[in-house]
Design an enzyme around this catalytic site. Structure first.
Site, PDB file in Angstrom:
ATOM      1  N   GLU A 265      37.191  36.471  30.895  1.00 34.83           N
ATOM      2  CA  GLU A 265      38.878  36.632  31.566  1.00 34.83           C
ATOM      3  C   GLU A 265      39.951  36.099  32.732  1.00 34.83           C
ATOM      4  O   GLU A 265      39.738  36.473  33.210  1.00 34.83           O
ATOM      5  CB  GLU A 265      37.600  37.757  32.912  1.00 34.83           C
ATOM      6  CG  GLU A 265      37.468  38.913  32.495  1.00 34.83           C
ATOM      7  CD  GLU A 265      37.534  40.720  33.109  1.00 34.83           C
ATOM      8  OE1 GLU A 265      35.787  40.270  33.748  1.00 34.83           O
ATOM      9  OE2 GLU A 265      38.180  41.391  33.331  1.00 34.83           O
TER      10      GLU A 265
ATOM     11  N   ASN B 271      28.180  41.263  28.999  1.00 37.37           N
ATOM     12  CA  ASN B 271      28.000  42.418  29.474  1.00 37.37           C
ATOM     13  C   ASN B 271      26.389  42.820  29.125  1.00 37.37           C
ATOM     14  O   ASN B 271      27.191  44.045  28.453  1.00 37.37           O
ATOM     15  CB  ASN B 271      29.708  43.154  29.166  1.00 37.37           C
ATOM     16  CG  ASN B 271      30.780  42.841  30.023  1.00 37.37           C
ATOM     17  OD1 ASN B 271      30.121  43.106  31.415  1.00 37.37           O
ATOM     18  ND2 ASN B 271      31.964  42.467  29.812  1.00 37.37           N
TER      19      ASN B 271
ATOM     20  N   HIS C 143      31.696  37.310  39.085  1.00 41.85           N
ATOM     21  CA  HIS C 143      30.860  36.710  38.475  1.00 41.85           C
ATOM     22  C   HIS C 143      30.938  34.939  39.096  1.00 41.85           C
ATOM     23  O   HIS C 143      31.040  34.321  39.639  1.00 41.85           O
ATOM     24  CB  HIS C 143      31.189  36.205  37.509  1.00 41.85           C
ATOM     25  CG  HIS C 143      30.683  37.756  36.434  1.00 41.85           C
ATOM     26  ND1 HIS C 143      30.232  37.770  34.956  1.00 41.85           N
ATOM     27  CD2 HIS C 143      31.808  38.421  36.147  1.00 41.85           C
ATOM     28  CE1 HIS C 143      30.964  38.917  34.695  1.00 41.85           C
ATOM     29  NE2 HIS C 143      31.884  39.980  35.021  1.00 41.85           N
TER      30      HIS C 143
ATOM     31  N   ASN D  58      37.624  36.323  36.172  1.00 42.63           N
ATOM     32  CA  ASN D  58      37.875  37.237  36.337  1.00 42.63           C
ATOM     33  C   ASN D  58      39.665  37.194  37.486  1.00 42.63           C
ATOM     34  O   ASN D  58      39.993  37.717  38.483  1.00 42.63           O
ATOM     35  CB  ASN D  58      37.557  38.160  37.099  1.00 42.63           C
ATOM     36  CG  ASN D  58      37.757  39.887  38.193  1.00 42.63           C
ATOM     37  OD1 ASN D  58      38.635  40.417  36.647  1.00 42.63           O
ATOM     38  ND2 ASN D  58      37.562  40.116  39.307  1.00 42.63           N
TER      39      ASN D  58
ATOM     40  N   ASP E 113      30.723  35.923  29.082  1.00 41.66           N
ATOM     41  CA  ASP E 113      30.344  36.856  29.490  1.00 41.66           C
ATOM     42  C   ASP E 113      29.871  38.164  28.923  1.00 41.66           C
ATOM     43  O   ASP E 113      30.425  38.506  27.710  1.00 41.66           O
ATOM     44  CB  ASP E 113      31.509  37.546  30.530  1.00 41.66           C
ATOM     45  CG  ASP E 113      30.910  38.818  30.786  1.00 41.66           C
ATOM     46  OD1 ASP E 113      30.611  39.312  31.238  1.00 41.66           O
ATOM     47  OD2 ASP E 113      31.709  39.392  31.364  1.00 41.66           O
TER      48      ASP E 113
END
Lengths: 256, 256
Positions: free
Chosen positions: A35, A150, A247, A9, A148
């Site tokens: 990310e 999602n 995360h 992130n 990831d």
DNA sequence: CTTACGAGG
DNA sequence: CCTCTTAAG
């Protein structure tokens, strides 16, 4: 062999929280990031090109958005930073490092939680990505698909399963897609090791409220592996001792 | 009577830095703020409507931009939140509180430093504002014109005068305009009290580099007063003990 | 709630 | 450099 996947992130934000200090001693051979939200130059500025690591990165066209990377102790023989899907390759969602008999992928699947348009994009991604995964599974090399996704797969992969049935990330169609993938030769490394676990192994917690403190989480970061690697699984751990992001890193060890 | 003027560069940010704690004990009768950058509702959310104060505010149409306010221990008889200049009234640059025989103005003059377009806007403001100041000066009431004028008047009002002759805020045309204003019945309160001072009395320091630590500042926040008030000046101080903003509050005391 | 960007200063 | 916006998650 230790492989780690982590949605950071914002790698610059994670760096401020000590990510690169942790990386140094984490014992990994390969670390897959999602990310990254920074250009190669910006990554370098915050100490993101440490000695002893090879860094392979794919940025999104839009600055500050998405982006994936692979950090590797060994140099890759070859690096591929797309999966031949123009829409999502432009979003910096795929990078693959090829070694001797092994491919490691860092993939960042779209979130659909911001609205119907992005949910539709997520479904487009799933369609295209499934075709690509089939190709990878048919290849000679063993593969570790880090990312990831999602998507939380089953009720034991999410804290509040009933309340999230209509939310992106736990929709029946998404969960069904993942079941399909797992039926075509891919093994969920964490779940293979801990099949009967109580709900847990979460890798993501909302920033809102006290989700992390209360462990109101989702397991949406996975390592999916080919069967040859599945046989070599020795350990999997979600690293929660430090927080670099919303995360947590997923650490998986494979027998050499 | 104590009157304070302060550009808070975001009142919510200043609140986090303890502005409202300081306000409580600052001894002021009236406090004029500029660059509030928040709606009345947002101000209330961060404790910006403390008991014992009347708050008069003018927001810009554009959220998060500009905005002025007056905090007063006594209620105003009348409040005017514009100076009849559509372009700049829409930018929330003027509010005036009228008391018995006294008017206090909080004004935020445009910065021209972001480019020629905003410098042209600044000159338009200066033209319109001069007409308004003449009207105020001709009125019966004494007036305190508080504000961020975004102009340093003379070489002793700026640290690096030679280096800034071509920079917005210290341009000859801007300085000349201020000289003109001071020739039409307005007195610069700080300079009246400390006329022979060495360079200093700065009220603003860039956030870049170590400008504050090195006192590389500009005196651009003023209280201009009518002659009746000039005769009552007892003290002026730039408050630097705490930092709420890139500007420092200017505190001026007037004999009762 | 958090991370980015971009405007504005 | 800092504080706001908005978009995205």
């Amino acid at each position: 062999m230790r492989i780690i996947t982590a949605n950071v992130n914002g790698l610059r934000s994670a760096a401020r929280k000590g990510f690169f200090d942790w990386l140094e001693g984490c014992g990994a051979d390969v670390v897959c990031l999602q990310e990254v939200r920074a250009s190669a130059a910006q990554v370098e500025e915050v100490g993101g090109k440490p000695p002893g690591w090879h860094v392979y990165q794919r940025e999104a066209e839009k600055p500050g958005y998405s982006g994936v990377a692979i950090y590797s102790r060994e140099p890759a023989r070859e690096v591929v930073d797309h999966f031949n899907c123009a829409e999502f390759d432009a979003e910096g969602r795929y990078v693959e490092a090829r070694f001797d008999g092994l491919r490691v992928v860092s993939a960042y699947l779209p979130s659909g939680s911001s609205g119907p348009e992005r949910q539709a994009a997520k479904y487009r991604f799933l369609d295209e990505f499934a075709l690509h995964l089939d190709k990878l599974a048919r290849g000679r090399d063993e593969v570790v698909l880090c990312g990831d996704w999602n998507i939380a797969h089953t009720p034991i992969d999410i804290c509040n399963d009933k309340g999230n049935r209509r939310n992106s990330g736990f929709l029946p169609a998404e969960r069904g897609w993942l079941t399909e993938v797992l039926g075509r030769g891919w093994v969920d490394a964490f779940r293979q090791l801990y099949p009967a676990e109580e709900p847990g192994g979460y890798t993501w917690w909302s920033n809102r409220g006290q989700a992390f403190a209360k462990n109101v989480g989702w397991r949406i970061d996975y390592q999916l592996v080919t069967t040859g690697l599945a046989a070599r699984l020795t350990r999997a751990e979600v690293y929660k001792a430090q927080r670099f992001s919303d995360h947590a890193p997923l650490i998986v060890d494979y027998a050499d």
